[in-house]
Design a protein around this motif. Structure first.
Motif, PDB file in Angstrom:
ATOM      1  N   VAL A 131     -11.514  -7.745  10.121  1.00 33.87           N
ATOM      2  CA  VAL A 131     -12.855  -7.444  10.858  1.00 33.87           C
ATOM      3  C   VAL A 131     -13.297  -8.311  11.810  1.00 33.87           C
ATOM      4  CG1 VAL A 131     -13.498  -5.531   9.159  1.00 33.87           C
ATOM      5  CG2 VAL A 131     -14.190  -8.000   8.562  1.00 33.87           C
ATOM      6  N   PRO A 132     -12.996  -9.769  11.305  1.00 35.32           N
ATOM      7  CA  PRO A 132     -13.552 -10.833  12.237  1.00 35.32           C
ATOM      8  C   PRO A 132     -13.202 -10.628  13.588  1.00 35.32           C
ATOM      9  CG  PRO A 132     -12.816 -11.798  10.095  1.00 35.32           C
ATOM     10  CD  PRO A 132     -12.267 -10.395  10.204  1.00 35.32           C
ATOM     11  N   GLN A 133     -12.094 -10.312  13.920  1.00 34.98           N
ATOM     12  CA  GLN A 133     -11.843  -9.993  15.466  1.00 34.98           C
ATOM     13  C   GLN A 133     -12.285  -8.760  15.950  1.00 34.98           C
ATOM     14  OE1 GLN A 133      -8.535  -7.682  16.362  1.00 34.98           O
ATOM     15  NE2 GLN A 133      -9.076  -6.912  14.299  1.00 34.98           N
ATOM     16  N   MET A 134     -12.569  -7.930  15.104  1.00 36.70           N
ATOM     17  CA  MET A 134     -13.359  -6.600  15.455  1.00 36.70           C
ATOM     18  C   MET A 134     -14.682  -6.991  15.690  1.00 36.70           C
ATOM     19  SD  MET A 134     -12.270  -3.492  12.829  1.00 36.70           S
ATOM     20  CE  MET A 134     -10.379  -3.368  12.512  1.00 36.70           C
ATOM     21  N   LYS A 135     -15.319  -7.797  14.938  1.00 38.38           N
ATOM     22  CA  LYS A 135     -16.821  -8.261  15.299  1.00 38.38           C
ATOM     23  C   LYS A 135     -16.837  -9.001  16.576  1.00 38.38           C
ATOM     24  CE  LYS A 135     -18.766 -10.072  11.549  1.00 38.38           C
ATOM     25  NZ  LYS A 135     -19.146 -10.969  10.396  1.00 38.38           N
ATOM     26  N   GLU A 136     -15.908  -9.722  17.070  1.00 40.99           N
ATOM     27  CA  GLU A 136     -15.966 -10.348  18.127  1.00 40.99           C
ATOM     28  C   GLU A 136     -15.926  -9.615  19.370  1.00 40.99           C
ATOM     29  OE1 GLU A 136     -12.485 -12.827  18.354  1.00 40.99           O
ATOM     30  OE2 GLU A 136     -13.078 -14.221  16.870  1.00 40.99           O
ATOM     31  N   ARG A 137     -15.405  -8.308  19.319  1.00 41.17           N
ATOM     32  CA  ARG A 137     -15.191  -7.329  20.449  1.00 41.17           C
ATOM     33  C   ARG A 137     -16.369  -6.324  20.034  1.00 41.17           C
ATOM     34  NH1 ARG A 137     -10.114  -7.912  19.085  1.00 41.17           N
ATOM     35  NH2 ARG A 137      -9.992  -6.068  17.980  1.00 41.17           N
ATOM     36  N   ALA A 173     -20.945  -0.139   1.512  1.00 37.74           N
ATOM     37  CA  ALA A 173     -21.444  -1.318   1.502  1.00 37.74           C
ATOM     38  C   ALA A 173     -20.797  -2.143   2.983  1.00 37.74           C
ATOM     39  CB  ALA A 173     -20.974  -2.220   0.222  1.00 37.74           C
ATOM     40  N   SER A 174     -19.755  -1.841   3.169  1.00 32.64           N
ATOM     41  CA  SER A 174     -18.927  -2.642   4.544  1.00 32.64           C
ATOM     42  C   SER A 174     -19.705  -1.956   5.630  1.00 32.64           C
ATOM     43  CB  SER A 174     -17.552  -2.176   4.604  1.00 32.64           C
ATOM     44  OG  SER A 174     -16.856  -2.815   3.093  1.00 32.64           O
ATOM     45  N   ALA A 175     -20.081  -0.690   5.715  1.00 30.44           N
ATOM     46  CA  ALA A 175     -20.485   0.064   6.800  1.00 30.44           C
ATOM     47  C   ALA A 175     -22.048  -0.710   6.987  1.00 30.44           C
ATOM     48  CB  ALA A 175     -20.935   1.492   6.497  1.00 30.44           C
ATOM     49  N   LEU A 176     -22.504  -1.148   6.124  1.00 22.93           N
ATOM     50  CA  LEU A 176     -23.935  -1.985   6.373  1.00 22.93           C
ATOM     51  C   LEU A 176     -23.673  -3.359   6.783  1.00 22.93           C
ATOM     52  CD1 LEU A 176     -25.837  -0.705   3.054  1.00 22.93           C
ATOM     53  CD2 LEU A 176     -26.121  -0.025   5.420  1.00 22.93           C
ATOM     54  N   ASP A 177     -22.632  -3.890   6.365  1.00 27.82           N
ATOM     55  CA  ASP A 177     -22.338  -5.371   6.871  1.00 27.82           C
ATOM     56  C   ASP A 177     -21.969  -5.377   8.252  1.00 27.82           C
ATOM     57  OD1 ASP A 177     -22.602  -6.486   4.241  1.00 27.82           O
ATOM     58  OD2 ASP A 177     -20.529  -6.252   3.815  1.00 27.82           O
ATOM     59  N   LEU A 178     -20.995  -4.314   8.608  1.00 24.52           N
ATOM     60  CA  LEU A 178     -20.534  -4.228   9.810  1.00 24.52           C
ATOM     61  C   LEU A 178     -21.101  -3.269  10.937  1.00 24.52           C
ATOM     62  CD1 LEU A 178     -16.635  -4.040   8.719  1.00 24.52           C
ATOM     63  CD2 LEU A 178     -17.985  -6.384   9.215  1.00 24.52           C
ATOM     64  N   GLY A 179     -21.868  -2.644  10.627  1.00 23.66           N
ATOM     65  CA  GLY A 179     -22.840  -1.918  11.450  1.00 23.66           C
ATOM     66  C   GLY A 179     -23.448  -2.480  12.757  1.00 23.66           C
ATOM     67  N   PRO A 180     -23.922  -3.708  12.498  1.00 23.70           N
ATOM     68  CA  PRO A 180     -24.589  -4.447  13.609  1.00 23.70           C
ATOM     69  C   PRO A 180     -23.775  -4.776  14.713  1.00 23.70           C
ATOM     70  CG  PRO A 180     -25.630  -5.111  11.709  1.00 23.70           C
ATOM     71  CD  PRO A 180     -24.326  -4.084  11.347  1.00 23.70           C
ATOM     72  N   PHE A 181     -22.386  -4.713  14.314  1.00 23.35           N
ATOM     73  CA  PHE A 181     -21.186  -5.212  15.226  1.00 23.35           C
ATOM     74  C   PHE A 181     -20.295  -4.219  15.735  1.00 23.35           C
ATOM     75  CE2 PHE A 181     -22.072  -8.542  12.314  1.00 23.35           C
ATOM     76  CZ  PHE A 181     -22.234  -9.660  12.792  1.00 23.35           C
TER      77      PHE A 181
END
Length: 254
Positions: A131-137, A173-181
């Motif tokens: 997920v870190p490289q997904m967050k970058e994009r 839980a992960s959906a809440l973490d990653l939704g902003p990205f």
């Protein structure tokens, strides 16, 4: 416009357990929609042929890696391999899983630890790596393959049901973490699909009982999971996250 909603051209997908069954069917569907594909499993003899089948006629790129997801270091190396080989991973389908039916008073520590590692811990570890490289994009799709056995159960499914239910909580839980990205995280919970796992652990009467409980009166073909996974992995599912999609032929409706 409807066709473009499912277009995955330029995306890269990683599917664990992609050598056969649901994993192979989903990987083929993703390739047909335009994605380059990486598959992984423990069985090297099956991986090469599976990848050829998945890519045939699609014009897409692909790669495979022998991986035992019960070994944490293998999971880490799989993520690194996919990123090095393909340059990115936009879509992660955590499909690898196992079942070891035991009554609760027969579950050994070895069985518990192995099933939890394969079905749950490896999912956390691989998602954590990618997920870190997904967050970058600011774009990504993560799909965990759960099961209707995470919502209901039957005798001797203690460890399996526990892990499949846990995947649903992990996705929320992960959906809440990653939704902003711009990353969505969901589960697909298949019902009776004709794959090696249920065919190998169920008796003939049990197989018939599963078919009879569905609204459609039959087991599903692996290709019937392609539509749901394409929806969740494309722009068609851009506003669907933290959910579990039950693809069960009406099993839970009865």
């Amino acid at each position: 416009m409807p066709a473009t909603l499912f277009d995955l051209t330029g995306r890269v997908a990683l599917v664990t357990g992609g050598n056969k069954g649901l994993g192979k069917a989903m990987a083929r569907g993703l390739a047909e929609a335009g994605a380059d594909v990486v598959i992984a499993s423990r069985n090297e003899s099956e991986l090469q042929g599976a990848l050829e089948d998945i890519l045939a006629g699609t014009g897409r790129r692909g790669a495979y890696r022998v991986t035992d997801v019960s070994v944490r270091d293998d999971v880490t190396k799989l993520a690194a391999f996919a990123l090095e080989k393909m340059g990115r991973v936009d879509i992660l389908v955590n499909n690898a899983g196992m079942n070891a039916p035991q009554a609760i008073d027969a579950v050994t520590d070895e069985i518990w630890d192995r099933v939890v590692e394969v079905n749950l811990s490896s999912v956390m570890a691989l998602t954590r790596e990618l997920v870190p490289q997904m967050k970058e994009r600011r774009w990504g799709r993560v799909v965990h393959i759960s099961s209707i056995m995470g919502q209901v159960s039957k005798e001797r499914r203690n460890v399996y049901s526990a892990t499949k239910a846990a995947l649903m909580g992990l996705a929320r839980a992960s959906a809440l973490d990653l939704g902003p990205f711009g990353i969505t995280v969901n589960c697909i919970a298949p019902g009776p699909f004709m794959t090696d796992m249920p065919m190998s652990v169920l008796s003939e009467p049990e197989k018939q009982a599963f078919a009879d409980r569905t609204a459609l009166g039959r087991w599903a073909k692996p290709t019937e999971l392609v539509g749901p996974v394409l929806m969740l992995c494309s722009e068609a599912g851009s506003y669907v996250t933290g959910q579990t999609l039950f693809v069960d032929g009406g099993y839970l409706a009865r």
